[in-house]
Design a protein around this motif. Structure first.
Motif, mmCIF file in Angstrom:
data_model
loop_
_atom_site.group_PDB
_atom_site.id
_atom_site.type_symbol
_atom_site.label_atom_id
_atom_site.label_comp_id
_atom_site.label_asym_id
_atom_site.label_seq_id
_atom_site.Cartn_x
_atom_site.Cartn_y
_atom_site.Cartn_z
ATOM 1 N N ALA A 127 0.831 -1.209 0.000
ATOM 2 C CA ALA A 127 0.000 0.000 0.000
ATOM 3 C C ALA A 127 0.865 1.259 0.000
ATOM 4 O O ALA A 127 0.648 2.184 -0.790
ATOM 5 N N LYS A 128 1.866 1.280 0.871
ATOM 6 C CA LYS A 128 2.727 2.463 0.980
ATOM 7 C C LYS A 128 3.562 2.660 -0.282
ATOM 8 O O LYS A 128 3.651 3.770 -0.825
ATOM 9 N N ASP A 129 4.177 1.593 -0.750
ATOM 10 C CA ASP A 129 5.065 1.708 -1.918
ATOM 11 C C ASP A 129 4.298 2.069 -3.186
ATOM 12 O O ASP A 129 4.784 2.846 -4.010
ATOM 13 N N SER A 130 3.100 1.506 -3.357
ATOM 14 C CA SER A 130 2.319 1.833 -4.550
ATOM 15 C C SER A 130 1.883 3.293 -4.522
ATOM 16 O O SER A 130 1.842 3.964 -5.567
ATOM 17 N N LEU A 131 1.594 3.810 -3.324
ATOM 18 C CA LEU A 131 1.232 5.228 -3.203
ATOM 19 C C LEU A 131 2.386 6.130 -3.619
ATOM 20 O O LEU A 131 2.215 7.040 -4.438
ATOM 21 N N TYR B 152 -0.655 -8.831 -5.232
ATOM 22 C CA TYR B 152 -1.895 -8.474 -4.550
ATOM 23 C C TYR B 152 -2.930 -7.979 -5.563
ATOM 24 O O TYR B 152 -2.676 -7.966 -6.763
ATOM 25 N N GLN B 153 -4.083 -7.554 -5.055
ATOM 26 C CA GLN B 153 -5.162 -7.031 -5.884
ATOM 27 C C GLN B 153 -5.643 -5.700 -5.318
ATOM 28 O O GLN B 153 -5.712 -5.536 -4.087
ATOM 29 N N PRO B 154 -6.010 -4.737 -6.187
ATOM 30 C CA PRO B 154 -6.616 -3.500 -5.687
ATOM 31 C C PRO B 154 -8.089 -3.722 -5.351
ATOM 32 O O PRO B 154 -8.800 -4.424 -6.076
ATOM 33 N N LEU B 155 -8.530 -3.145 -4.250
ATOM 34 C CA LEU B 155 -9.962 -3.156 -3.930
ATOM 35 C C LEU B 155 -10.708 -2.339 -4.983
ATOM 36 O O LEU B 155 -10.279 -1.242 -5.335
ATOM 37 N N VAL B 156 -11.792 -2.873 -5.495
ATOM 38 C CA VAL B 156 -12.561 -2.160 -6.516
ATOM 39 C C VAL B 156 -13.789 -1.490 -5.890
ATOM 40 O O VAL B 156 -14.148 -1.747 -4.748
ATOM 41 N N ARG B 157 -14.395 -0.592 -6.672
ATOM 42 C CA ARG B 157 -15.613 0.138 -6.308
ATOM 43 C C ARG B 157 -15.383 1.226 -5.266
ATOM 44 O O ARG B 157 -16.334 1.897 -4.841
ATOM 45 N N PHE B 158 -14.146 1.416 -4.831
ATOM 46 C CA PHE B 158 -13.775 2.531 -3.971
ATOM 47 C C PHE B 158 -12.543 3.184 -4.592
ATOM 48 O O PHE B 158 -11.769 2.526 -5.287
ATOM 49 N N CYS B 159 -12.348 4.481 -4.328
ATOM 50 C CA CYS B 159 -11.312 5.165 -5.098
ATOM 51 C C CYS B 159 -10.804 6.416 -4.385
ATOM 52 O O CYS B 159 -11.408 6.903 -3.418
ATOM 53 N N GLY B 160 -9.675 6.929 -4.904
ATOM 54 C CA GLY B 160 -9.203 8.243 -4.520
ATOM 55 C C GLY B 160 -10.108 9.314 -5.119
ATOM 56 O O GLY B 160 -11.032 9.031 -5.888
ATOM 57 N N HIS B 161 -9.809 10.589 -4.800
ATOM 58 C CA HIS B 161 -10.776 11.642 -5.127
ATOM 59 C C HIS B 161 -10.131 13.016 -5.041
ATOM 60 O O HIS B 161 -9.124 13.219 -4.372
ATOM 61 N N LEU C 228 -4.771 10.283 -3.349
ATOM 62 C CA LEU C 228 -4.506 8.937 -3.852
ATOM 63 C C LEU C 228 -4.515 7.995 -2.672
ATOM 64 O O LEU C 228 -3.917 8.285 -1.631
ATOM 65 N N GLU C 229 -5.170 6.835 -2.820
ATOM 66 C CA GLU C 229 -5.265 5.927 -1.672
ATOM 67 C C GLU C 229 -5.369 4.470 -2.102
ATOM 68 O O GLU C 229 -6.464 3.914 -2.158
ATOM 69 N N PRO C 230 -4.233 3.850 -2.397
ATOM 70 C CA PRO C 230 -4.248 2.412 -2.697
ATOM 71 C C PRO C 230 -4.850 1.602 -1.551
ATOM 72 O O PRO C 230 -4.503 1.808 -0.385
ATOM 73 N N MET C 231 -5.749 0.704 -1.902
ATOM 74 C CA MET C 231 -6.413 -0.197 -0.956
ATOM 75 C C MET C 231 -6.123 -1.614 -1.421
ATOM 76 O O MET C 231 -6.509 -1.985 -2.532
ATOM 77 N N ILE C 232 -5.457 -2.380 -0.574
ATOM 78 C CA ILE C 232 -4.839 -3.630 -1.021
ATOM 79 C C ILE C 232 -5.586 -4.850 -0.481
ATOM 80 O O ILE C 232 -5.802 -4.975 0.732
ATOM 81 N N CYS C 233 -5.964 -5.733 -1.394
ATOM 82 C CA CYS C 233 -6.524 -7.039 -1.052
ATOM 83 C C CYS C 233 -5.477 -8.111 -1.364
ATOM 84 O O CYS C 233 -4.599 -7.902 -2.198
ATOM 85 N N GLN C 234 -5.632 -9.278 -0.751
ATOM 86 C CA GLN C 234 -4.645 -10.332 -0.979
ATOM 87 C C GLN C 234 -4.949 -11.177 -2.219
ATOM 88 O O GLN C 234 -4.051 -11.434 -3.026
ATOM 89 N N LYS C 235 -6.198 -11.595 -2.382
ATOM 90 C CA LYS C 235 -6.507 -12.524 -3.481
ATOM 91 C C LYS C 235 -7.672 -12.073 -4.351
ATOM 92 O O LYS C 235 -7.655 -12.280 -5.565
ATOM 93 N N MET C 236 -8.689 -11.483 -3.739
ATOM 94 C CA MET C 236 -9.901 -11.115 -4.471
ATOM 95 C C MET C 236 -10.163 -9.628 -4.277
ATOM 96 O O MET C 236 -10.033 -9.110 -3.167
ATOM 97 N N ARG C 237 -10.554 -8.956 -5.352
ATOM 98 C CA ARG C 237 -10.667 -7.499 -5.304
ATOM 99 C C ARG C 237 -12.071 -6.975 -5.051
ATOM 100 O O ARG C 237 -12.250 -5.773 -4.885
ATOM 101 N N GLU C 238 -13.067 -7.859 -5.020
ATOM 102 C CA GLU C 238 -14.437 -7.393 -4.788
ATOM 103 C C GLU C 238 -14.666 -7.088 -3.306
ATOM 104 O O GLU C 238 -14.249 -7.847 -2.430
ATOM 105 N N PRO C 239 -15.346 -5.978 -2.999
ATOM 106 C CA PRO C 239 -15.594 -5.615 -1.610
ATOM 107 C C PRO C 239 -16.848 -6.268 -1.035
ATOM 108 O O PRO C 239 -17.785 -6.613 -1.771
ATOM 109 N N VAL C 240 -16.855 -6.413 0.278
ATOM 110 C CA VAL C 240 -18.045 -6.815 1.025
ATOM 111 C C VAL C 240 -18.207 -5.803 2.154
ATOM 112 O O VAL C 240 -17.248 -5.523 2.891
#
Length: 253
Positions: free
Chosen positions: A127-131, A160-169, A204-216
């Protein structure tokens, strides 16, 4: 909607709000320990913001009940402070927004609670390095979609995978403004959409998932986890584009 272009004096007002965020994040990183509850972390952060004469802008925003987001372990973003007690080996995302004189600040970190595993160290580092990779890559004239693709490629390259449906702004006189900046582009093309210009200010705010990028979204209607149920991480900075490059506003020199 047009993306606002800020004058240098307006960017300085945004810097003031963001310095308050940065100071509070640094204070919490130094003082949050195992044995504290998430509500105690929230109260500590709110008191520190109050001493800086900064209003916690998340409190009441869209109905959020607390001053800061405390996202523990599997919760990637928007964690509501609770009576859960922190323990050694946890990882805690802390996201803080401020408002000072009508201008907004926003940043986030994921921090270790005591000694953590190498796996969790790598997760936080992604998360930190990608930012910082994204911030270093920004230049006037590139498209926001190029930036999203760059972030996605970096995250995936780390496994890793980026969390989807949420974003920077965007950010300015409102806590969330144009444009939306996802951490992914999927199969989309990068040669369309708005370009980055001098005077733009955004988060900018990378949100990191391990395997699946869909949120719950959990039952409290706020805590966001990955579909894989595994731990996640999150880092965020507010940046301004000055002289063709991104300058971090949410930092303390």
């Amino acid at each position: 909607m047009a993306i606002p272009l800020r004058k240098l004096n307006e960017i300085e007002k945004l810097r003031t709000a963001n310095i308050a965020v940065a100071k509070t994040l640094n204070y919490l990183k130094e003082n949050v320990k195992a044995g504290m509850t998430l509500k105690e972390v929230d109260a500590m952060g709110e008191e520190f913001l109050d001493n800086l004469n900064a209003r916690p802008s998340f409190k009441g925003l869209y109905g959020f009940p607390n001053a800061i987001c405390t996202s523990l372990n599997e919760v990637i973003i928007h964690g509501i402070p609770s009576d859960v007690v922190l323990k050694e080996g946890d990882i805690l995302g802390i996201d803080i927004g401020t408002e000072i004189d009508g201008w907004y600040g926003d940043a986030a970190i994921t921090m270790p609670i005591g000694k953590i595993s190498k796996e969790d160290e790598d997760l936080i580092a992604c998360a930190k390095d990608s930012l910082y990779h994204a911030i270093d890559s920004i230049h006037e004239g590139m498209r926001f979609k190029e930036l999203s693709k760059l972030i996605e490629d970096f995250i995936v390259s780390r496994g890793y995978q980026p969390l989807v449906r949420f974003c920077g702004h965007g950010i300015g006189k409102k806590p969330h403004d144009e444009p939306e900046i996802p951490n992914y582009i999927g199969n989309g093309k990068t040669n369309s959409g708005p370009k980055i210009k001098n005077g733009m200010v955004f988060c900018l705010e990378p949100m990191i998932c391990q395997k699946m990028r869909e949120p719950v979204i959990l039952d409290n209607k706020w805590d966001v986890v990955s579909e894989d149920g595994l731990r996640g991480s999150h880092y965020e900075h507010t940046v301004a584009v000055i002289n063709g490059k991104a300058v971090i506003l949410s930092t303390v020199d």
